[in-house]
Design a protein around this motif. Structure first.
Motif, short mmCIF file in Angstrom:
data_model
loop_
_atom_site.label_atom_id
_atom_site.label_comp_id
_atom_site.label_asym_id
_atom_site.label_seq_id
_atom_site.Cartn_x
_atom_site.Cartn_y
_atom_site.Cartn_z
N GLY A 1 19.47 -50.72 0.14
CA GLY A 1 19.97 -49.42 0.62
C GLY A 1 19.42 -48.22 -0.12
N PHE A 2 18.21 -48.38 -0.66
CA PHE A 2 17.55 -47.29 -1.39
C PHE A 2 17.43 -46.05 -0.49
N ILE A 3 17.79 -44.88 -1.04
CA ILE A 3 17.75 -43.61 -0.28
C ILE A 3 16.44 -42.89 -0.60
N PHE A 4 15.80 -42.35 0.43
CA PHE A 4 14.56 -41.59 0.21
C PHE A 4 14.42 -40.49 1.27
N GLY A 5 13.39 -39.66 1.12
CA GLY A 5 13.25 -38.48 1.98
C GLY A 5 12.03 -38.50 2.89
N ARG A 6 11.87 -37.43 3.61
CA ARG A 6 10.80 -37.31 4.59
C ARG A 6 9.41 -37.42 3.95
N ARG A 7 9.28 -36.87 2.74
CA ARG A 7 7.97 -36.91 2.05
C ARG A 7 7.50 -38.35 1.81
N ASP A 8 8.47 -39.22 1.57
CA ASP A 8 8.12 -40.64 1.35
C ASP A 8 7.58 -41.26 2.63
N VAL A 9 8.15 -40.86 3.78
CA VAL A 9 7.64 -41.34 5.07
C VAL A 9 6.23 -40.79 5.28
N ASP A 10 6.02 -39.51 4.92
CA ASP A 10 4.69 -38.89 5.01
C ASP A 10 3.66 -39.71 4.22
N SER A 11 4.04 -40.05 2.98
CA SER A 11 3.12 -40.81 2.10
C SER A 11 2.81 -42.18 2.68
N PHE A 12 3.87 -42.83 3.22
CA PHE A 12 3.70 -44.17 3.80
C PHE A 12 2.71 -44.13 4.96
N LEU A 13 2.85 -43.13 5.83
CA LEU A 13 1.95 -43.00 7.00
C LEU A 13 0.53 -42.71 6.54
N LYS A 14 0.42 -41.91 5.47
CA LYS A 14 -0.89 -41.55 4.92
C LYS A 14 -1.61 -42.80 4.39
N GLN A 15 -0.83 -43.66 3.71
CA GLN A 15 -1.39 -44.92 3.19
C GLN A 15 -1.95 -45.79 4.32
N GLY B 1 34.30 -38.21 1.53
CA GLY B 1 33.07 -38.50 0.78
C GLY B 1 31.84 -37.91 1.45
N SER B 2 30.86 -37.50 0.63
CA SER B 2 29.60 -36.94 1.16
C SER B 2 28.78 -38.07 1.80
N PRO B 3 27.76 -37.72 2.61
CA PRO B 3 26.90 -38.76 3.19
C PRO B 3 26.34 -39.73 2.14
N SER B 4 25.89 -39.20 1.00
CA SER B 4 25.32 -40.11 -0.01
C SER B 4 26.40 -40.99 -0.64
#
Length: 285
Positions: free
Chosen positions: A221-235, A122-125
């Protein structure tokens, strides 16, 4: 050799009004360590004097707290390799008679349920979707959104019992199980939030620091990416730092658990617990 007669005689003197005698008796019983606990607990049940009862209870707590400090220090000095062990030590602060094997068995049972359904190619996801299915749909774990500040959310035995926890306790259960299945999922220490990263060293150059994606254990277990972390830090008006994107140490995770507990007990006004937990935090540097 346990001097049972001496222990019992000393316990009888715990209600002595003479401060000097009391302190001598207290220190002597303290030196017996855990051996004295069962005698003290038995005496507490038979004591009618509230002063003696209170002194016995305080002494038992002192001995047990001393054990937690020693265990935490050994874990830390030994390299903090086993995250579950570190978290169980903190658990014993509130639950000194904790059945550690029961917790290990509960985690093993969840691991086994995932392993039975696992496709090894199985793939990581796919792997993450399967963990999510077993953890949240079959076992019914969820984030405690109604009583998020409750200290019980940070104690693993309670989280496994109620199936409700905070960001970090759910992330610990998730990552410990994943790692037991050789799935490289580790904790990431974000400000005001705790998430997980799926790591793959093979992609270290293609993906930032080898992180394929992030997982929110608090949100099923919601999957998300680096851009979401960027947005969170920006907030939060925080500048981008490497530590916000990559796995943290087991020491960092246990520190975070302790800080959560300190914050919870501050809100409850339990300042004795705040002081003791701050002492435990100091052991981790």
């Amino acid at each position: 050799m346990i001097n049972e007669t001496e222990i019992k005689s000393l316990i009888q003197l715990l209600d002595d009004p003479d401060r000097e005698i009391f302190e001598h008796v207290h220190d002597k019983l303290l030196s017996y360590g855990p051996i004295a606990v069962e005698y003290l607990e038995s005496a507490w049940e038979q004591a009618f004097d509230p002063v003696q009862q209170e002194r016995i209870a305080n002494l038992v707590h002192e001995i047990q707290f001393s054990l937690v400090k020693n265990e935490l220090e050994l874990w830390h000095q030994g390299g903090s390799f086993d995250l579950l062990r570190g978290v169980l030590i903190i658990n014993k602060y509130q639950y000194p008679d904790l059945d550690e094997q029961k917790i290990i068995n509960q985690i093993e049972a969840i691991k086994r349920d995932i392993w039975m359904q696992m496709m090894f190619e199985g793939s990581p996801s796919d792997q993450v979707k399967l963990i999510n299915h077993v953890l949240y749909n079959i076992h019914g774990f969820s984030g405690n959104t109604t009583n998020h500040q409750n200290p019980q959310n940070s104690y693993l035995n309670q989280v496994l019992e109620t199936k409700k926890g905070n960001q970090i306790s759910l992330a610990i259960i998730y990552s410990v199980i994943a790692q037991k299945l050789d799935i490289p999922i580790y904790g990431v220490n974000l400000p005001q939030y705790f998430i997980l990263a799926y790591m793959d060293e093979a992609y270290k150059n293609e993906y930032e620091g080898g992180v394929l994606f992030y997982i929110n254990a608090f949100n099923k277990g919601f999957i998300f990416g680096r851009r979401d972390v960027d947005s969170f830090l920006k907030q939060l008006n925080l500048k981008v730092e490497k530590q916000y994107y990559e796995p943290c140490s087991n020491d960092d995770i246990v520190r975070r658990v302790l800080r959560n507990l300190i914050s919870s007990y501050e809100q409850l006004g339990s300042m004795d617990k705040v002081r003791e937990l701050t002492e435990l935090l100091g052991i981790l540097g």
